[in-house]
Design a protein around this motif. Structure first.
Motif, PDB file in Angstrom:
ATOM      1  N   ARG A  64      60.191  14.088  24.967  1.00 21.95           N
ATOM      2  CA  ARG A  64      58.993  13.411  24.468  1.00 21.95           C
ATOM      3  C   ARG A  64      59.017  13.372  22.941  1.00 21.95           C
ATOM      4  O   ARG A  64      59.517  14.309  22.306  1.00 21.95           O
ATOM      5  N   THR A  75      54.722   1.536  31.333  1.00 15.12           N
ATOM      6  CA  THR A  75      54.245   2.897  31.554  1.00 15.12           C
ATOM      7  C   THR A  75      54.158   3.637  30.226  1.00 15.12           C
ATOM      8  O   THR A  75      55.152   3.716  29.491  1.00 15.12           O
ATOM      9  N   ILE A  77      54.446   6.748  28.343  1.00 11.54           N
ATOM     10  CA  ILE A  77      55.114   8.020  28.603  1.00 11.54           C
ATOM     11  C   ILE A  77      54.210   9.207  28.277  1.00 11.54           C
ATOM     12  O   ILE A  77      54.282  10.253  28.925  1.00 11.54           O
ATOM     13  N   ASP A  79      51.233   9.740  28.918  1.00  8.37           N
ATOM     14  CA  ASP A  79      50.302  10.065  29.996  1.00  8.37           C
ATOM     15  C   ASP A  79      50.967  10.764  31.174  1.00  8.37           C
ATOM     16  O   ASP A  79      50.284  11.174  32.112  1.00  8.37           O
ATOM     17  N   LYS A  80      52.293  10.907  31.147  1.00  4.86           N
ATOM     18  CA  LYS A  80      53.012  11.411  32.308  1.00  4.86           C
ATOM     19  C   LYS A  80      53.234  12.920  32.245  1.00  4.86           C
ATOM     20  O   LYS A  80      53.546  13.467  31.195  1.00  4.86           O
ATOM     21  N   THR A  81      53.078  13.569  33.395  1.00  5.28           N
ATOM     22  CA  THR A  81      53.491  14.959  33.536  1.00  5.28           C
ATOM     23  C   THR A  81      55.014  15.023  33.602  1.00  5.28           C
ATOM     24  O   THR A  81      55.683  13.978  33.681  1.00  5.28           O
ATOM     25  N   GLY A  84      56.011  13.414  36.646  1.00  8.50           N
ATOM     26  CA  GLY A  84      55.849  11.972  36.486  1.00  8.50           C
ATOM     27  C   GLY A  84      56.999  11.354  35.722  1.00  8.50           C
ATOM     28  O   GLY A  84      57.482  10.266  36.063  1.00  8.50           O
ATOM     29  N   LEU A  85      57.487  12.063  34.686  1.00  8.05           N
ATOM     30  CA  LEU A  85      58.634  11.569  33.928  1.00  8.05           C
ATOM     31  C   LEU A  85      59.885  11.532  34.797  1.00  8.05           C
ATOM     32  O   LEU A  85      60.690  10.604  34.705  1.00  8.05           O
ATOM     33  N   GLU A  87      59.987  11.013  37.960  1.00  4.05           N
ATOM     34  CA  GLU A  87      59.850   9.846  38.838  1.00  4.05           C
ATOM     35  C   GLU A  87      60.154   8.559  38.091  1.00  4.05           C
ATOM     36  O   GLU A  87      60.822   7.658  38.621  1.00  4.05           O
ATOM     37  N   VAL A  88      59.693   8.470  36.839  1.00  6.21           N
ATOM     38  CA  VAL A  88      59.977   7.295  36.018  1.00  6.21           C
ATOM     39  C   VAL A  88      61.476   7.131  35.826  1.00  6.21           C
ATOM     40  O   VAL A  88      62.035   6.031  35.965  1.00  6.21           O
TER      41      VAL A  88
END
Length: 248
Positions: A64, A75, A77, A79-81, A84-85, A87-88
Motif C-alpha cells: 500500500r 476499485t 485500494i 478501502d480494501k482489507t 480484499g487485496l 482477492e483483487v
C-alpha cells in the motif's frame, strides 16, 4: 483490437516512505501520478534505485502507498482489507516475474491451474483452460514437465500462461526477460506482443532495458522516485495486427 479508453490504473500523488529509525524517513516514491488505459502496453523504465520495484508492488496491490490514491480497475485500494487485496490480485492482475516463481514440484499444468483453484473453478474447467493456455504459449507438449525439466524460456512461457489463468484485466511483468539470453528473451517479448494484440490484455512492463521499453506504446521513466518523463512511442508497431498466431 478496439480500445474504449477506459482508465484501468489511476495513481494520484502516490508516496511511499519507509522509516529507518525515528525520526529518519526514506522516501522511495515522491508523488507519482500515472494513468493507464485499458488495452495499453506501457513500459515503466528506470535504473536500479529509481523506485520501479516499489511502484510495481503498489500497482500489483502487493503493498500500500503511504499516501495518495490508487484506483485499480474501478476499485479504490485504500478501502480494501488485506483479504480484499488478495482477492483483487487474484481476479484483476496476472503477474510475471523475472525469476518465474513456479512451484518446483508441480507440473507446468498444475502451476497454471493454481490461480484457478484459488478462484474456485472446478477441476474439469481448470484442466481444460490450463491446457488451452499452455497451447497458446507453445508449451502444451511440456505440460507434464516440472520446472527443473524446463529451460528458462520455457519456464517464463508457463509463467505467462499462469498469469492469464483467471483472465485478468492487467498483466504486470517485472523484468520478465532479465534472466534470459537475448534470443530467448526475444521469443518471450514476442509472446507479450501476442498477449497484448491477440488477447487484448493491458500490459505494464517494468524494465531497466530501454531497448525493450522502445517496443511498447508508451514509456514512463522513473528517476529517484519521480516520473521524469512520459511519452507516446511513435515507433510502436503491432507485430500481430490481424491476430496471427506465433510459433515459439
Amino acid at each position: 483490437m478496439i480500445y474504449l479508453n477506459k482508465t484501468i490504473i489511476e495513481m494520484k500523488n502516490i508516496v511511499k516512505s519507509f522509516y529507518v529509525g525515528t525520526p529518519n524517513q526514506l522516501d522511495i516514491l515522491k508523488g507519482i501520478n500515472i494513468v493507464v488505459n485499458e488495452g495499453e502496453f506501457v513500459a515503466i523504465v528506470g535504473a536500479s534505485g529509481s523506485g520501479k520495484s516499489t511502484l510495481m508492488n503498489i500497482i500489483g496491490a502487493l503493498d500500500r502507498p503511504t499516501s495518495g490514491k490508487y484506483i485499480l480497475d474501478g476499485t479504490d485500494i485504500e478501502d480494501k482489507t488485506d483479504n480484499g487485496l488478495s482477492e483483487v490480485r487474484n481476479k484483476k492482475i496476472g503477474f510475471v516475474f523475472q525469476t518465474y516463481n513456479l512451484i518446483p514440484r508441480s507440473s507446468a499444468l498444475k502451476n497454471v491451474e493454481l490461480p484457478m483453484l484459488y478462484y474456485g473453478m472446478n477441476r474439469h474447467e481448470r484442466r481444460e483452460r490450463a491446457e488451452q493456455l499452455l497451447e497458446l504459449v507453445g508449451m502444451k507438449d511440456r505440460m507434464k514437465h516440472q520446472p527443473n525439466e524446463l529451460s528458462g524460456g520455457q519456464k517464463q512461457r508457463v509463467a505467462i500462461a499462469r498469469a492469464l489463468a483467471n483472465n485478468p484485466s492487467i498483466i504486470l511483468a517485472d523484468e520478465p526477460t532479465g534472466a534470459l539470453d537475448s534470443e530467448t528473451g526475444r521469443l518471450v517479448m514476442d509472446l507479450f506482443h501476442k498477449v497484448h494484440e491477440v488477447e487484448g490484455k493491458t500490459i505494464v512492463f517494468i524494465t531497466h532495458n530501454h531497448e525493450l521499453a522502445e517496443e511498447t506504446e508508451r514509456i514512463i521513466t522513473l528517476k529517484d522516485g519521480n516520473v521524469v518523463s512520459e511519452e507516446q512511442n511513435d515507433k510502436f508497431i503491432k507485430k500481430f495486427p490481424n491476430g496471427e498466431k506465433i510459433c515459439l
